[in-house]
Design a protein around this motif. Structure first.
Motif, PDB file in Angstrom:
ATOM      1  N   LEU A  33      17.759  17.903 -30.239  1.00  0.00           N
ATOM      2  CA  LEU A  33      19.075  17.266 -30.320  1.00  0.00           C
ATOM      3  C   LEU A  33      19.607  16.973 -28.923  1.00  0.00           C
ATOM      4  CD1 LEU A  33      20.637  19.685 -33.002  1.00  0.00           C
ATOM      5  CD2 LEU A  33      19.323  17.580 -33.406  1.00  0.00           C
ATOM      6  N   VAL A  34      20.040  15.724 -28.725  1.00  0.00           N
ATOM      7  CA  VAL A  34      20.494  15.295 -27.393  1.00  0.00           C
ATOM      8  C   VAL A  34      21.923  14.741 -27.470  1.00  0.00           C
ATOM      9  CG1 VAL A  34      19.982  13.785 -25.410  1.00  0.00           C
ATOM     10  CG2 VAL A  34      18.101  14.621 -26.858  1.00  0.00           C
ATOM     11  N   ALA A  35      22.769  15.154 -26.555  1.00  0.00           N
ATOM     12  CA  ALA A  35      24.127  14.599 -26.396  1.00  0.00           C
ATOM     13  C   ALA A  35      24.768  15.292 -25.198  1.00  0.00           C
ATOM     14  CB  ALA A  35      24.969  14.804 -27.656  1.00  0.00           C
ATOM     15  N   ARG A  36      26.037  14.947 -24.920  1.00  0.00           N
ATOM     16  CA  ARG A  36      26.708  15.616 -23.797  1.00  0.00           C
ATOM     17  C   ARG A  36      27.311  16.955 -24.216  1.00  0.00           C
ATOM     18  NH1 ARG A  36      30.527  10.629 -22.595  1.00  0.00           N
ATOM     19  NH2 ARG A  36      30.455  10.829 -24.847  1.00  0.00           N
ATOM     20  N   ARG A  37      27.846  17.047 -25.442  1.00  0.00           N
ATOM     21  CA  ARG A  37      28.549  18.278 -25.860  1.00  0.00           C
ATOM     22  C   ARG A  37      27.557  19.336 -26.337  1.00  0.00           C
ATOM     23  NH1 ARG A  37      32.338  16.085 -30.183  1.00  0.00           N
ATOM     24  NH2 ARG A  37      30.658  14.561 -30.299  1.00  0.00           N
ATOM     25  N   VAL A  38      27.059  20.110 -25.365  1.00  0.00           N
ATOM     26  CA  VAL A  38      26.008  21.090 -25.641  1.00  0.00           C
ATOM     27  C   VAL A  38      26.482  22.175 -26.613  1.00  0.00           C
ATOM     28  CG1 VAL A  38      24.517  22.790 -24.537  1.00  0.00           C
ATOM     29  CG2 VAL A  38      24.996  20.677 -23.382  1.00  0.00           C
ATOM     30  N   ASP A  39      27.765  22.586 -26.485  1.00  0.00           N
ATOM     31  CA  ASP A  39      28.263  23.658 -27.372  1.00  0.00           C
ATOM     32  C   ASP A  39      28.182  23.224 -28.839  1.00  0.00           C
ATOM     33  OD1 ASP A  39      30.093  21.715 -26.578  1.00  0.00           O
ATOM     34  OD2 ASP A  39      31.838  22.975 -26.939  1.00  0.00           O
ATOM     35  N   VAL A  40      28.537  21.970 -29.103  1.00  0.00           N
ATOM     36  CA  VAL A  40      28.499  21.455 -30.482  1.00  0.00           C
ATOM     37  C   VAL A  40      27.046  21.397 -30.963  1.00  0.00           C
ATOM     38  CG1 VAL A  40      29.133  19.522 -31.990  1.00  0.00           C
ATOM     39  CG2 VAL A  40      30.561  20.068 -30.029  1.00  0.00           C
ATOM     40  N   GLU A  47      22.854  26.617 -36.992  1.00  0.00           N
ATOM     41  CA  GLU A  47      23.086  26.403 -38.431  1.00  0.00           C
ATOM     42  C   GLU A  47      21.837  25.846 -39.120  1.00  0.00           C
ATOM     43  OE1 GLU A  47      26.443  23.723 -39.223  1.00  0.00           O
ATOM     44  OE2 GLU A  47      25.313  23.013 -40.986  1.00  0.00           O
ATOM     45  N   LEU A  48      21.271  24.779 -38.553  1.00  0.00           N
ATOM     46  CA  LEU A  48      20.123  24.122 -39.199  1.00  0.00           C
ATOM     47  C   LEU A  48      18.859  24.978 -39.105  1.00  0.00           C
ATOM     48  CD1 LEU A  48      20.637  20.385 -38.130  1.00  0.00           C
ATOM     49  CD2 LEU A  48      21.293  21.497 -40.266  1.00  0.00           C
ATOM     50  N   GLY A  49      18.708  25.657 -37.966  1.00  0.00           N
ATOM     51  CA  GLY A  49      17.542  26.515 -37.770  1.00  0.00           C
ATOM     52  C   GLY A  49      17.487  27.605 -38.827  1.00  0.00           C
ATOM     53  N   LYS A  50      18.644  28.251 -39.053  1.00  0.00           N
ATOM     54  CA  LYS A  50      18.714  29.350 -40.032  1.00  0.00           C
ATOM     55  C   LYS A  50      18.530  28.840 -41.454  1.00  0.00           C
ATOM     56  CE  LYS A  50      21.687  32.847 -38.008  1.00  0.00           C
ATOM     57  NZ  LYS A  50      23.101  33.090 -37.815  1.00  0.00           N
ATOM     58  N   GLU A  51      19.272  27.762 -41.772  1.00  0.00           N
ATOM     59  CA  GLU A  51      19.285  27.252 -43.153  1.00  0.00           C
ATOM     60  C   GLU A  51      17.920  26.733 -43.589  1.00  0.00           C
ATOM     61  OE1 GLU A  51      22.745  24.812 -43.702  1.00  0.00           O
ATOM     62  OE2 GLU A  51      21.950  24.061 -45.619  1.00  0.00           O
ATOM     63  N   HIS A  52      17.173  26.103 -42.658  1.00  0.00           N
ATOM     64  CA  HIS A  52      15.937  25.429 -43.073  1.00  0.00           C
ATOM     65  C   HIS A  52      14.682  26.046 -42.462  1.00  0.00           C
ATOM     66  CE1 HIS A  52      18.369  22.346 -44.969  1.00  0.00           C
ATOM     67  NE2 HIS A  52      19.100  22.316 -43.878  1.00  0.00           N
ATOM     68  N   ASN A  53      14.865  27.110 -41.709  1.00  0.00           N
ATOM     69  CA  ASN A  53      13.728  27.789 -41.079  1.00  0.00           C
ATOM     70  C   ASN A  53      12.877  26.818 -40.241  1.00  0.00           C
ATOM     71  OD1 ASN A  53      12.106  29.943 -40.469  1.00  0.00           O
ATOM     72  ND2 ASN A  53      10.807  29.703 -42.291  1.00  0.00           N
ATOM     73  N   ILE A  54      13.573  26.104 -39.357  1.00  0.00           N
ATOM     74  CA  ILE A  54      12.915  25.135 -38.463  1.00  0.00           C
ATOM     75  C   ILE A  54      13.279  25.484 -37.021  1.00  0.00           C
ATOM     76  CG2 ILE A  54      12.829  23.180 -40.102  1.00  0.00           C
ATOM     77  CD1 ILE A  54      15.453  22.178 -38.704  1.00  0.00           C
ATOM     78  N   ARG A  55      12.529  24.904 -36.063  1.00  0.00           N
ATOM     79  CA  ARG A  55      12.877  25.083 -34.654  1.00  0.00           C
ATOM     80  C   ARG A  55      13.807  23.940 -34.246  1.00  0.00           C
ATOM     81  NH1 ARG A  55       8.740  28.401 -32.122  1.00  0.00           N
ATOM     82  NH2 ARG A  55       6.999  28.475 -33.550  1.00  0.00           N
ATOM     83  N   VAL A  56      14.886  24.283 -33.564  1.00  0.00           N
ATOM     84  CA  VAL A  56      15.807  23.245 -33.086  1.00  0.00           C
ATOM     85  C   VAL A  56      16.075  23.461 -31.589  1.00  0.00           C
ATOM     86  CG1 VAL A  56      17.991  22.039 -33.477  1.00  0.00           C
ATOM     87  CG2 VAL A  56      16.911  23.270 -35.380  1.00  0.00           C
ATOM     88  N   TYR A  57      15.763  22.447 -30.799  1.00  0.00           N
ATOM     89  CA  TYR A  57      15.955  22.508 -29.345  1.00  0.00           C
ATOM     90  C   TYR A  57      17.152  21.629 -28.976  1.00  0.00           C
ATOM     91  CZ  TYR A  57      11.097  23.983 -29.825  1.00  0.00           C
ATOM     92  OH  TYR A  57       9.955  24.619 -30.210  1.00  0.00           O
ATOM     93  N   VAL A  58      17.851  22.034 -27.919  1.00  0.00           N
ATOM     94  CA  VAL A  58      19.036  21.283 -27.491  1.00  0.00           C
ATOM     95  C   VAL A  58      18.844  20.787 -26.053  1.00  0.00           C
ATOM     96  CG1 VAL A  58      21.458  21.627 -26.810  1.00  0.00           C
ATOM     97  CG2 VAL A  58      20.670  22.426 -29.040  1.00  0.00           C
ATOM     98  N   ILE A  59      19.108  19.511 -25.841  1.00  0.00           N
ATOM     99  CA  ILE A  59      19.075  18.964 -24.475  1.00  0.00           C
ATOM    100  C   ILE A  59      20.436  18.332 -24.186  1.00  0.00           C
ATOM    101  CG2 ILE A  59      18.010  17.285 -22.900  1.00  0.00           C
ATOM    102  CD1 ILE A  59      15.406  17.566 -24.445  1.00  0.00           C
ATOM    103  N   GLY A  60      21.162  18.919 -23.251  1.00  0.00           N
ATOM    104  CA  GLY A  60      22.460  18.361 -22.859  1.00  0.00           C
ATOM    105  C   GLY A  60      22.211  17.249 -21.850  1.00  0.00           C
ATOM    106  N   MET A  61      22.651  16.046 -22.175  1.00  0.00           N
ATOM    107  CA  MET A  61      22.385  14.923 -21.261  1.00  0.00           C
ATOM    108  C   MET A  61      23.461  13.847 -21.418  1.00  0.00           C
ATOM    109  SD  MET A  61      20.157  14.066 -18.954  1.00  0.00           S
ATOM    110  CE  MET A  61      18.810  15.195 -19.299  1.00  0.00           C
ATOM    111  N   ASP A  62      23.897  13.316 -20.279  1.00  0.00           N
ATOM    112  CA  ASP A  62      24.793  12.166 -20.307  1.00  0.00           C
ATOM    113  C   ASP A  62      23.925  10.923 -20.146  1.00  0.00           C
ATOM    114  OD1 ASP A  62      26.586  10.156 -19.960  1.00  0.00           O
ATOM    115  OD2 ASP A  62      27.855  11.220 -18.528  1.00  0.00           O
ATOM    116  N   LEU A  63      23.746  10.187 -21.230  1.00  0.00           N
ATOM    117  CA  LEU A  63      22.838   9.033 -21.212  1.00  0.00           C
ATOM    118  C   LEU A  63      23.419   7.835 -20.464  1.00  0.00           C
ATOM    119  CD1 LEU A  63      21.492   9.302 -24.877  1.00  0.00           C
ATOM    120  CD2 LEU A  63      20.232   9.853 -22.794  1.00  0.00           C
TER     121      LEU A  63
END
Ligand SMILES: NC(=O)c1ccc[n+]([C@@H]2O[C@H](COP(=O)([O-])OP(=O)(O)OC[C@H]3O[C@@H](n4cnc5c(N)ncnc54)[C@H](OP(=O)(O)O)[C@@H]3O)[C@@H](O)[C@H]2O)c1
Length: 255
Positions: A33-40, A47-63
């Motif tokens: 998941l990519v966006a500027r608001r890393v906390d969100v 939430e998604l990782g727990k609910e669906h048992n998947i790996r979710v990575y976060v990249i904070g970036m101002d495109l």
């Protein structure tokens, strides 16, 4: 063990992007998941990782920053991931008189809506073509089909996204990489507020837009316009113009 597909979504911290993340998570995709608001993004990732048992990575970036797309690509490589599906969703617009608005707003918009999208498509599309497998979803708009006074630059960026996506859909087809342009009409997200526009009461729910996009992407459709009213908005003027041009040509050809 069967590996989950990896889907990278820009602009996943709200609106259509967030709903797309939920749809892909339900189908057991690992997510970047990519966006500027890393906390969100981080909240959504937990939430998604727990609910669906998947790996979710976060990249904070101002495109809107030059070189941001390459930085995203490098971070994905550092994480040792191969992106199977790229979703270029991040985007914004503003309402105002073009000649009176600050140049910086236009420059940022061109960077996010066009340059970052194009660069990410090249970087990940190249890898997909090498592997002979992949899918790309680029978010355009019903505004891609006509000019938008008072939102001139925004509509022009979306015309680019549609034209670019339709063209590379043809180029990448022999490499088994599909490209789908999503053309939503007004959708109930933060977009209108951020653009300084009134909310449209007839706007579609972002969840429905995301579902339509996912279905079209899986079917490898080159364009999807979600919702009947939006389809008519896009198709009717084209039919009308075709009819008028037809009649005009007929008159010209009359002896
Ligand atoms: N809503 C509509 O009526 C509508 C209609 C047609 C097309 N679209 C298109 O749909 C896409 C999604 O928009 P939305 O309606 O979901 O709007 P939204 O709720 O405002 O979401 C926009 C997303 O883009 C991200 N973003 C904006 N600027 C960014 C930047 N500089 N760097 C990184 N990420 C950035 C935002 O994240 P951060 O703020 O956290 O960075 C957010 O996640 C856009 O491409 C938009 O043009 C929307």
């Amino acid at each position: 063990m069967v590996k989950n597909k990896v889907t990278l979504i820009t602009g996943a911290s709200g609106g259509i992007g967030c709903e797309l993340a939920k749809v892909f998570a339900q189908s057991k995709h690992d997510l970047v998941l990519v966006a500027r608001r890393v906390d969100v993004l981080q909240e959504l990732a937990v939430e998604l990782g727990k609910e669906h048992n998947i790996r979710v990575y976060v990249i904070g970036m101002d495109l809107s920053e030059g070189g941001a797309a390459a930085k995203v690509y490098d971070k994905v490589k550092e994480l040792n991931l191969e992106v199977d599906i790229l979703v270029n969703n991040a985007g914004f617009g503003y309402v105002g008189l073009f000649h009176e608005e600050e140049q910086q707003k236009d420059t940022d918009m061109l960077q996010v809506n066009i340059s970052a999208l194009t660069e990410l498509t090249k970087l990940f599309g190249r890898d997909m073509a090498k592997r002979k497998e992949g899918r790309i979803l680029n978010v355009a708009s019903t505004g891609s089909y006509h000019p938008g006074p008072y939102t001139a630059v925004y509509y022009a960026t979306k015309a680019y996204v549609l034209s670019f996506s339709e063209a590379i859909a043809e180029e990448l087809r022999p490499f088994n990489v599909s490209v789908t342009a999503l053309c939503p009409g007004a959708t109930k997200t933060n977009f209108a507020k951020r653009a300084g526009r009134r909310d449209n009461s007839a706007a579609m729910e972002p969840k429905l837009v995301a579902k339509a996009a996912y279905k079209a992407l899986m079917k490898k459709k080159s364009v999807v316009v979600p919702g009947l009213a939006n389809k008519l908005l896009v198709i009717l003027p084209r039919r009308l113009v075709k009819g008028m041009v037809g009649k005009y040509q007929k008159r010209l050809s009359k002896r």
